[in-house]
Scaffold this motif. Sequence first.
Motif, PDB file in Angstrom:
ATOM      1  N   SER A 177       0.836  -1.207   0.000  1.00  0.00           N
ATOM      2  CA  SER A 177       0.000   0.000   0.000  1.00  0.00           C
ATOM      3  C   SER A 177       0.867   1.251   0.000  1.00  0.00           C
ATOM      4  CB  SER A 177      -0.958   0.002   1.197  1.00  0.00           C
ATOM      5  OG  SER A 177      -0.295   0.291   2.415  1.00  0.00           O
ATOM      6  N   ILE A 178       2.019   1.188   0.681  1.00  0.00           N
ATOM      7  CA  ILE A 178       2.955   2.316   0.664  1.00  0.00           C
ATOM      8  C   ILE A 178       3.652   2.399  -0.687  1.00  0.00           C
ATOM      9  CG2 ILE A 178       5.068   3.258   1.657  1.00  0.00           C
ATOM     10  CD1 ILE A 178       4.274   1.998   4.317  1.00  0.00           C
ATOM     11  N   ALA A 179       4.162   1.270  -1.169  1.00  0.00           N
ATOM     12  CA  ALA A 179       4.924   1.280  -2.423  1.00  0.00           C
ATOM     13  C   ALA A 179       4.086   1.776  -3.591  1.00  0.00           C
ATOM     14  CB  ALA A 179       5.464  -0.115  -2.703  1.00  0.00           C
ATOM     15  N   THR A 180       2.831   1.351  -3.670  1.00  0.00           N
ATOM     16  CA  THR A 180       1.976   1.812  -4.759  1.00  0.00           C
ATOM     17  C   THR A 180       1.623   3.278  -4.626  1.00  0.00           C
ATOM     18  OG1 THR A 180       0.036   0.963  -3.563  1.00  0.00           O
ATOM     19  CG2 THR A 180       0.975  -0.449  -5.269  1.00  0.00           C
ATOM     20  N   ARG A 181       1.782   3.822  -3.430  1.00  0.00           N
ATOM     21  CA  ARG A 181       1.528   5.249  -3.212  1.00  0.00           C
ATOM     22  C   ARG A 181       2.745   6.106  -3.555  1.00  0.00           C
ATOM     23  NH1 ARG A 181      -2.100   9.222  -3.450  1.00  0.00           N
ATOM     24  NH2 ARG A 181      -1.561  10.959  -2.069  1.00  0.00           N
ATOM     25  N   ILE A 182       3.937   5.649  -3.202  1.00  0.00           N
ATOM     26  CA  ILE A 182       5.108   6.523  -3.317  1.00  0.00           C
ATOM     27  C   ILE A 182       5.883   6.350  -4.619  1.00  0.00           C
ATOM     28  CG2 ILE A 182       5.346   6.624  -0.812  1.00  0.00           C
ATOM     29  CD1 ILE A 182       7.829   4.819  -1.068  1.00  0.00           C
ATOM     30  N   LEU A 183       5.872   5.157  -5.207  1.00  0.00           N
ATOM     31  CA  LEU A 183       6.674   4.948  -6.411  1.00  0.00           C
ATOM     32  C   LEU A 183       5.990   5.598  -7.608  1.00  0.00           C
ATOM     33  CD1 LEU A 183       7.863   1.274  -5.872  1.00  0.00           C
ATOM     34  CD2 LEU A 183       9.173   3.387  -5.554  1.00  0.00           C
TER      35      LEU A 183
END
Length: 313
Positions: A177-183
């Motif tokens: 959920s973080i990776a799909t938000r920040i990358l």
Amino acid sequence: MSARIRLALVGMGKIAHDQHLPAIAGNDDIELVATVSRHGEPVGGLPFFPNVEALAASGVAVDAVALCTPPQVRRAIAQFAIEQGWHVFLEKPPGATLAEVTALRDAATTRGVSLFASWHSRYADGVEPARSWLSGREVKRATITWREDVRVWHPGQDWIWEPGGFGVFDPGINALSIATRILPRPFFVETAELDVPSNRAAPIAARVAFRDTAGSAIAMDLDFRQEGPQHWDIEVETDAGTLLLAKGGSVLTIDGKEAVAHDAELHGEYPGLYRRFAEIVRAGESDVDVAPLRLVADAFLRGRHIAVEPFVE
């Protein structure tokens, strides 16, 4: 809606008591009016019901429900709530399958209620600063390391080992959920290895190789068997330096220099979730991002299952 949102909390397990109840109590836009659970007891003298059908029949005025049940049983409860005209907050993961979540999204749209697929880790202090810093920069590679002791963080939660319980991907989906938000670019599963205990139906560890649309590699290492120091870290190497988002997104460093520090306990993001839920309810909108769930589903689709030693709690 201008008055406080009257909310019933459904599924009174550890996450409801540890995170939802304090966050609701601290939100001036939301009023807890009832709790629902097959087990347990009333909270604060409020009405308590064994299921949502009993809640609906009781006459207690409800505007919304927050569902903290295991994902395997959540769709039917959410569908019933939507049919009552209640707004619905889904604890993560939002469902046991992608089809369930998209069907709920469509049902909420038809009924004219708000549906919120919550991703609490996105509300950690370092996430939005990390997203901003990475915007416009060239990602060369990324590494996701999410290693925790299941006996500490999920004691007695047998549902997590059942089909639809996700196993190590229950915390792993927080990382995604973080990776799909920040990358800055979409990424996809290329290969996956899932270690499944011989006496369980869900993985205890996994290694997943992703690649984004520009060809940059993203490696993910998940393990429920971590003892000693726990790891919830995302490292991103770019053309302008290396970003490290540590402690579940709460601490951000760039080239070793701390940019954001947060001293709250891990998983302290729930006040942000309830602010967002109140916001979309008042705006008459929904917020249903299935990208993290889709990547987990793809890891199971493309993954090679490896039998490992039994897990006994």
